[in-house]
Design a protein around this motif. Structure first.
Motif, mmCIF file in Angstrom:
data_model
loop_
_atom_site.group_PDB
_atom_site.id
_atom_site.type_symbol
_atom_site.label_atom_id
_atom_site.label_comp_id
_atom_site.label_asym_id
_atom_site.label_seq_id
_atom_site.Cartn_x
_atom_site.Cartn_y
_atom_site.Cartn_z
ATOM 1 N N GLY A 1 58.951 37.597 5.066
ATOM 2 C CA GLY A 1 59.135 36.794 6.269
ATOM 3 C C GLY A 1 58.019 35.786 6.460
ATOM 4 O O GLY A 1 58.235 34.653 6.887
ATOM 5 N N PRO B 1 59.599 31.893 5.904
ATOM 6 C CA PRO B 1 60.125 32.073 7.261
ATOM 7 C C PRO B 1 61.517 31.467 7.467
ATOM 8 O O PRO B 1 62.341 32.057 8.162
ATOM 9 N N PHE C 1 64.156 33.711 5.339
ATOM 10 C CA PHE C 1 64.296 35.136 5.662
ATOM 11 C C PHE C 1 64.941 35.299 7.038
ATOM 12 O O PHE C 1 64.351 35.802 7.992
ATOM 13 N N THR C 2 66.207 34.883 7.105
ATOM 14 C CA THR C 2 66.973 34.977 8.354
ATOM 15 C C THR C 2 67.289 36.437 8.654
ATOM 16 O O THR C 2 67.155 37.291 7.770
ATOM 17 N N PRO C 3 67.747 36.742 9.884
ATOM 18 C CA PRO C 3 68.135 38.121 10.197
ATOM 19 C C PRO C 3 69.174 38.684 9.215
ATOM 20 O O PRO C 3 69.109 39.861 8.861
ATOM 21 N N GLU C 4 70.109 37.840 8.760
ATOM 22 C CA GLU C 4 71.127 38.345 7.826
ATOM 23 C C GLU C 4 70.517 38.707 6.480
ATOM 24 O O GLU C 4 70.884 39.720 5.877
ATOM 25 N N HIS D 1 67.384 39.528 6.045
ATOM 26 C CA HIS D 1 66.537 40.676 6.379
ATOM 27 C C HIS D 1 67.377 41.949 6.315
ATOM 28 O O HIS D 1 66.973 42.957 5.719
ATOM 29 N N LEU D 2 68.566 41.908 6.896
ATOM 30 C CA LEU D 2 69.465 43.061 6.915
ATOM 31 C C LEU D 2 69.795 43.530 5.498
ATOM 32 O O LEU D 2 69.674 44.706 5.179
ATOM 33 N N ASP E 1 66.699 44.852 3.710
ATOM 34 C CA ASP E 1 66.319 46.154 4.261
ATOM 35 C C ASP E 1 67.208 47.251 3.674
ATOM 36 O O ASP E 1 66.727 48.309 3.263
#
Lengths: 147, 143
Positions: B112, B116, B119-122, B124-125, B128
Motif C-alpha cells: 500500500g 498507493p 493497491f485499491t480495496p479490491e 487488497h481483498l 489478503d
C-alpha cells in the motif's frame, strides 16, 4: 498501566495532527467493509453496501469513518487514561452493538494501511511500531467491558 | 475463503506491477514486522542485527518475496508448490502459524505504501485472500 515513551507520544500525536479525519476515516472504514465483508453485519442500516463501488461512495460509511477517527482522537488527547476514556464505548460495543471484539483489530489493520499510504516515508518502522502499540491499547480498552 | 478466478487474475496483475520493487517491499515488511511486533524477533535470535536497515533483514525479506512470487506463478496449486517450504517451516523452523498473518499484514502495508494508487480495496481483498491461502499451504505439514 501503559507506559509511553516521549517518542511514542510525539509519534502518535504527530500522526493525528497530519491526517484528515474525514479522508482517512472514510478510506479505512470502507476498506474494512470491503476487505473483511463479514464486518458489514453491524451496519445493516447503512443502505447500499452491495459492492466495493457502493461502499466507497456510501455517505453513511464516510460520515461514520469520521466518527471513528474523532473517537480515536479522544485517546490521543489523554494517552494516560485510554482505558477510562473508552469505558462507555466498550460497554456500548458489547451490550448494545454486540460487536465481536476480534473485529476491532481488522479495522485497526485497515487504518494502519491507510495512514501508511498517506504518510509514506514519514511512517517509519519506529513510528509504525508506536502506532501499532497505540491501537493495541485502544483495542484492549474496548474489550475491557465485555463479559 | 478460497481464491476465485477473479482473485487469481487480480493477484497476478498486481504482482506484475510490483515486480521491480518486490525485494525492497520484502525487506521493508520484514523490518517493520520485527520492529512493530517484537515477539517475532524470537525466530531470528541468530542474526546480529534485527533493525529495519540490517542487511540480513533486507536479504531475507527479498528471499521471502521471491518465494511468494513463485507461489503467484503456481497459484492454482499452492499446497503442492509449497510442500517443501511447509516441511521446512513445520519441522525445522517451527514458526507458529499465527505469525504468517502478522507478516502478511506488514507485506500488505508495504504494498500500500509503495503503490498507493494501485493497491485499491479490491486489490487488497484479493491479495489478503491469497496470502491467507498461502499461509494455509505453508501450515499444511504442521500436524
Amino acid at each position: 498501566m501503559v507506559v509511553w515513551t516521549d517518542f511514542e507520544r510525539t509519534a502518535i500525536q504527530d500522526i493525528f495532527s497530519k491526517i484528515d479525519y474525514a479522508v482517512v476515516g472514510q478510506a479505512a472504514f470502507s476498506r474494512c467493509l470491503i476487505v473483511y465483508p463479514w464486518t458489514q453485519r453491524y451496519f445493516g442500516g447503512f443502505g447500499n453496501l452491495y459492492n466495493a463501488a457502493a461502499i466507497t461512495s456510501n455517505p453513511r460509511v464516510a460520515s461514520h469513518g469520521k466518527v471513528i477517527m474523532e473517537a480515536l482522537e479522544k485517546a490521543v488527547k489523554d494517552m494516560n487514561n485510554i482505558k477510562a476514556t473508552y469505558a462507555e464505548l466498550s460497554a456500548l460495543h458489547s451490550e448494545k452493538l454486540q460487536v465481536d471484539p476480534d473485529n476491532f483489530m481488522l479495522l485497526g489493520h485497515c487504518l494502519t494501511i491507510v495512514v501508511a499510504s498517506q504518510l509514506s516515508k514519514a511512517f517509519t518502522p519506529e513510528v509504525h511500531a508506536a502506532f501499532q502499540k497505540f491501537l493495541a491499547v485502544v483495542v484492549s480498552s474496548l474489550r475491557k467491558q465485555y463479559y | 475463503m478460497s481464491l476465485s478466478g477473479k482473485d487469481k487474475t487480480v493477484v497476478k496483475n498486481f504482482w506484475a506491477k510490483v515486480a521491480p520493487k518486490t525485494a525492497e517491499i520484502g525487506g521493508e515488511a520484514l523490518g517493520r514486522m520485527l520492529t512493530a511486533y517484537p515477539q517475532t524477533k524470537t525466530y531470528f535470535a541468530h542474526w546480529s542485527d534485527l533493525s529495519p536497515s540490517s542487511a540480513q533483514v533486507k536479504k531475507h525479506g527479498a528471499t521471502i518475496m521471491a518465494a511468494i512470487g513463485d507461489a503467484v506463478s503456481k497459484i492454482d496449486d499452492l499446497t503442492g508448490s509449497l510442500s517443501a517450504l511447509s516441511e521446512l517451516h513445520a519441522f525445522k523452523l517451527r514458526v507458529d502459524p499465527a505469525n504468517f498473518r502478522i507478516l502478511a499484514h506488514n507485506l500488505i502495508l508495504c504494498m500500500g505504501m509503495f503503490f498507493p494508487a494501485d493497491f485499491t480495496p479490491e486489490v487488497h481483498l484479493s491479495v489478503d485472500k491469497f496470502l491467507q491461502n498461502l499461509a494455509l499451504a505453508l501450515s499444511e505439514k504442521y500436524r
